[in-house]
Design an enzyme around this catalytic site. Structure first.
Site, PDB file in Angstrom:
ATOM      1  N   CYS A 284     -12.783 -38.478  -2.535  1.00  0.00           N
ATOM      2  CA  CYS A 284     -13.300 -37.581  -3.309  1.00  0.00           C
ATOM      3  C   CYS A 284     -14.821 -37.412  -3.560  1.00  0.00           C
ATOM      4  O   CYS A 284     -15.533 -36.506  -3.674  1.00  0.00           O
ATOM      5  CB  CYS A 284     -12.632 -37.590  -4.596  1.00  0.00           C
ATOM      6  SG  CYS A 284     -12.764 -39.188  -5.489  1.00  0.00           S
ATOM      7  N   GLU A 461     -13.151 -43.835 -15.123  1.00  0.00           N
ATOM      8  CA  GLU A 461     -12.519 -44.870 -14.629  1.00  0.00           C
ATOM      9  C   GLU A 461     -13.131 -46.203 -14.443  1.00  0.00           C
ATOM     10  O   GLU A 461     -14.421 -46.091 -14.224  1.00  0.00           O
ATOM     11  CB  GLU A 461     -11.562 -44.649 -13.447  1.00  0.00           C
ATOM     12  CG  GLU A 461     -10.550 -43.171 -13.663  1.00  0.00           C
ATOM     13  CD  GLU A 461      -9.459 -43.213 -12.751  1.00  0.00           C
ATOM     14  OE1 GLU A 461      -9.628 -43.065 -11.597  1.00  0.00           O
ATOM     15  OE2 GLU A 461      -8.587 -43.376 -13.329  1.00  0.00           O
TER      16      GLU A 461
HETATM   17  P1  NAD Z   1      -3.425 -32.128  -5.674  1.00  0.00           P
HETATM   18  O1  NAD Z   1      -4.402 -31.517  -6.765  1.00  0.00           O
HETATM   19  O2  NAD Z   1      -2.662 -31.114  -5.023  1.00  0.00           O
HETATM   20  O3  NAD Z   1      -2.396 -33.081  -6.522  1.00  0.00           O
HETATM   21  C1  NAD Z   1      -2.725 -34.063  -7.350  1.00  0.00           C
HETATM   22  C2  NAD Z   1      -1.783 -34.541  -8.296  1.00  0.00           C
HETATM   23  O4  NAD Z   1      -1.264 -33.600  -8.929  1.00  0.00           O
HETATM   24  C3  NAD Z   1      -0.339 -34.733  -7.282  1.00  0.00           C
HETATM   25  O5  NAD Z   1       0.241 -35.637  -7.763  1.00  0.00           O
HETATM   26  C4  NAD Z   1       0.479 -33.417  -7.684  1.00  0.00           C
HETATM   27  O6  NAD Z   1       1.940 -33.532  -7.733  1.00  0.00           O
HETATM   28  C5  NAD Z   1       0.271 -33.146  -9.136  1.00  0.00           C
HETATM   29  N1  NAD Z   1       0.309 -31.863  -9.570  1.00  0.00           N
HETATM   30  C6  NAD Z   1      -0.066 -30.532  -8.846  1.00  0.00           C
HETATM   31  N2  NAD Z   1       0.072 -29.643  -9.692  1.00  0.00           N
HETATM   32  C7  NAD Z   1       0.210 -30.074 -10.920  1.00  0.00           C
HETATM   33  C8  NAD Z   1       0.534 -29.548 -12.364  1.00  0.00           C
HETATM   34  N3  NAD Z   1       0.521 -28.041 -12.443  1.00  0.00           N
HETATM   35  N4  NAD Z   1       0.739 -30.313 -13.166  1.00  0.00           N
HETATM   36  C9  NAD Z   1       0.822 -31.582 -13.155  1.00  0.00           C
HETATM   37  N5  NAD Z   1       0.757 -32.334 -11.632  1.00  0.00           N
HETATM   38  C10 NAD Z   1       0.497 -31.507 -10.797  1.00  0.00           C
HETATM   39  O7  NAD Z   1      -4.313 -33.038  -5.280  1.00  0.00           O
HETATM   40  P2  NAD Z   1      -4.323 -33.907  -3.874  1.00  0.00           P
HETATM   41  O8  NAD Z   1      -4.247 -32.927  -2.645  1.00  0.00           O
HETATM   42  O9  NAD Z   1      -3.036 -34.809  -3.964  1.00  0.00           O
HETATM   43  O10 NAD Z   1      -5.285 -34.798  -3.646  1.00  0.00           O
HETATM   44  C11 NAD Z   1      -7.011 -34.368  -2.998  1.00  0.00           C
HETATM   45  C12 NAD Z   1      -7.665 -34.163  -4.186  1.00  0.00           C
HETATM   46  O11 NAD Z   1      -8.042 -35.254  -5.296  1.00  0.00           O
HETATM   47  C13 NAD Z   1      -8.964 -33.717  -3.940  1.00  0.00           C
HETATM   48  O12 NAD Z   1      -9.631 -32.536  -4.590  1.00  0.00           O
HETATM   49  C14 NAD Z   1      -9.678 -34.990  -4.286  1.00  0.00           C
HETATM   50  O13 NAD Z   1     -11.205 -34.621  -4.326  1.00  0.00           O
HETATM   51  C15 NAD Z   1      -9.120 -35.188  -5.311  1.00  0.00           C
HETATM   52  N6  NAD Z   1      -9.442 -36.468  -5.791  1.00  0.00           N
HETATM   53  C16 NAD Z   1     -10.310 -37.023  -6.741  1.00  0.00           C
HETATM   54  C17 NAD Z   1     -10.502 -38.315  -7.005  1.00  0.00           C
HETATM   55  C18 NAD Z   1     -11.524 -38.899  -8.170  1.00  0.00           C
HETATM   56  O14 NAD Z   1     -11.501 -39.890  -8.616  1.00  0.00           O
HETATM   57  N7  NAD Z   1     -12.448 -38.025  -8.491  1.00  0.00           N
HETATM   58  C19 NAD Z   1      -9.971 -39.466  -6.169  1.00  0.00           C
HETATM   59  C20 NAD Z   1      -9.135 -38.956  -5.366  1.00  0.00           C
HETATM   60  C21 NAD Z   1      -8.854 -37.490  -5.019  1.00  0.00           C
END
Ligand code: NAD
Length: 487
Positions: A284, A461
């Protein structure tokens, strides 16, 4: 199947199955092979997990901090003892090379349990506030049942980075990993219980975007910590707001990394490569907009191209492999479509740009890719790609580059490479981001706060700051004399 867990969920200290839940197939990204078959949580499973957490939390909060800290530190020890097995599982879950997972995944999770175990043992104390005759005191109290929802790029680390401060502060947790990487968090739950964590305090349930809302909307949940994309963050924050729940949002980014002409170029190139290609670019905080001073741009690109083309792509379980596949077929398609847009919008492809032809089979491999002559308005310079695609943009002076670096809705991270430390601090001061690096990039030890600003989220965090997000202040005013009432 290579990595089939005992059951899909871990609730109240044991593995639990409910085959009524939709099937989740876990695929090994290097081959596309199904390595485990699990079930998403049904509403009954969600209820069971939250009820277990709710029941267990008060007793945990009442335990002495030293006893709680000892359990977390023991979990850290077990994780380190099992680093190899946990790393192999993480590699199977994500496709990340074993040379990365052995140094960055379970180890960073263990750091988190060790750090928060130590902090809580040392005491999470409040203040005494003298008020003349009277006085007041404050204490930090746990929130209750906390929900953690993870992304797929660092499944074990995320499970620990949320679990460790939540448990240290006296909460219980229900954690839902990403449906793409369901395996690692179950092992973390197992290890915590082996370390002595009373049952019900750390529960893992599986599911996708339809399961998450069951957790977020549950009336017994006090806090939600999400790691995910900005669109998901908006939905989860809105749902949590309905119940006035505490939230931590760790979301996406399009972070700037600025290389001035006086920078040590080899370090800057190394930083840019780590900040774009580590974990196949699925980080991220990656510095995906690399602003390079026009004075050193040609030299930077030439050395970068040479080093990038030497990256060893291959079997993630081979110690020599430096770049594994992407997590899924869909994610690779998304990245390939951004590469097409980059070409169509006029960026110059320096290296990469496709699927490596020497890697055979069904794996979701992609070449590390560098674009030059990227301009601020191009899609690849504006949107988070979440893959190994580095965009190099040219700049002429400091004020200009700071303005351009800040011209984004995101604000997760930023970096600056320069030999002029005054400038390094000046630029870091002006960049709008939650976490910044000077002459370094993407290092996130547990001692420092990590998190975003602007659309990249809020809350932090790691570090002592995380404990503030898993607890609230209670103030007690103590009257020491008679109450003087005017009536
Ligand atoms: P995503 O947003 O598709 O999903 C993240 C999580 O949310 C999954 O477990 C998913 O099942 C859940 N989810 C999806 N819709 C939801 C809803 N409406 N209500 C509750 N839960 C829901 O993200 P991804 O594709 O798994 O991960 C990639 C993204 O995560 C990228 O944008 C990345 O930048 C971000 N990320 C951020 C950090 C940080 O610390 N800032 C770290 C790692 C990844």
């Amino acid at each position: 199947m290579k990595a089939q867990p005992a059951a899909s969920h871990f609730i109240d200290g044991e593995y639990v199955e409910d085959t009524d839940g939709a099937v989740i197939e876990s695929l090994y990204p290097a081959t596309g092979e199904v390595i485990a078959r699990l079930h998403a949580a049904t509403p009954a499973i969600v209820e069971k997990a939250i009820a277990a957490a709710k029941r267990a939390q008060p007793e945990w909060a009442a335990m002495s901090p030293t006893a709680r800290g000892r359990i977390l530190k023991r979990a850290a020890e077990i994780m380190r003892e099992r680093n190899r097995a946990l790393s192999e599982l993480e590699t199977l879950d994500t496709g990340k090379p074993i040379q990365e997972t052995t140094v960055a995944d379970p180890t960073s999770g263990a750091d988190s349990f060790e750090f928060f175990g130590g902090v809580i043992a040392a005491g999470l104390n409040g203040d005494h506030i003298p008020l003349g005759r009277d006085f007041a005191y404050t204490k930090r109290v746990p929130l209750g049942v906390c929900v953690g929802i993870g992304a797929w790029n660092y499944p074990q680390q995320i499970a620990c980075w949320k679990g460790a401060p939540a448990l240290a502060a006296g909460n219980a947790m229900v954690f839902k990993p990403s449906e793409n990487t369901p395996l690692g968090a179950l092992k973390i739950a197992e290890i915590l219980h082996e370390a002595g964590l009373p049952k019900g305090l750390y529960n893992v349930i599986q599911g996708d975007r339809t399961t998450g809302p069951l957790l977020v909307n549950h009336p017994d949940v006090a806090k939600v910590s999400l790691t995910g994309s900005v669109p998901t963050g908006r939905k989860v924050a809105a749902a949590a707001a309905g119940g006035l729940k505490h939230v931590t949002m760790e979301l996406g980014g399009k972070s700037p990394l600025i290389v001035f002409d006086d920078a040590d170029l080899d370090s800057a190139i190394g930083g840019a490569m780590l900040g774009n290609f580590y974990s196949t670019g699925q980080v991220c905080s990656n510095g995906t907009r690399v602003f390079v001073s026009r004075k050193v741009r040609d030299e930077f690109l030439s050395r970068l191209k040479t080093r990038t083309e030497k990256i060893i792509i291959g079997d993630p379980l081979d110690e020599a492999t430096q770049l594994g596949p992407m997590v899924s077929f869909d994610q690779r398609q998304k990245v390939l479509s951004y590469i097409d847009k980059g070409k169509a919008e006029g960026a110059t492809l320096i290296t990469g740009g496709g699927i490596p032809n020497h890697v055979t089979g069904e794996g979701y491999y992609i070449q590390p890719t560098v674009f030059a002559d990227v301009t601020d308005g191009m899609t690849i310079a504006r949107e988070e790609i979440f893959g190994p695609v580095m965009c190099v943009l040219d700049f002429d002076d400091e004020d200009e580059v700071v303005d351009r670096a800040n011209a984004t809705e995101f604000g997760l991270s930023a970096g600056v490479f320069t030999a002029d430390l005054t400038r390094g601090h000046r630029v870091a001061d002006q960049l709008q981001a939650g976490t910044l690096w000077i002459n370094s990039y993407n290092l996130c030890p547990v001692e420092i706060p990590f998190g975003g600003s602007k659309q990249s989220g809020f809350g932090r965090e790691n570090s002592l700051a995380a404990l503030e997000h898993y607890s609230e202040l209670k103030t007690v005013y103590v009257g020491m004399g008679p109450v003087e009432a005017p009536y």
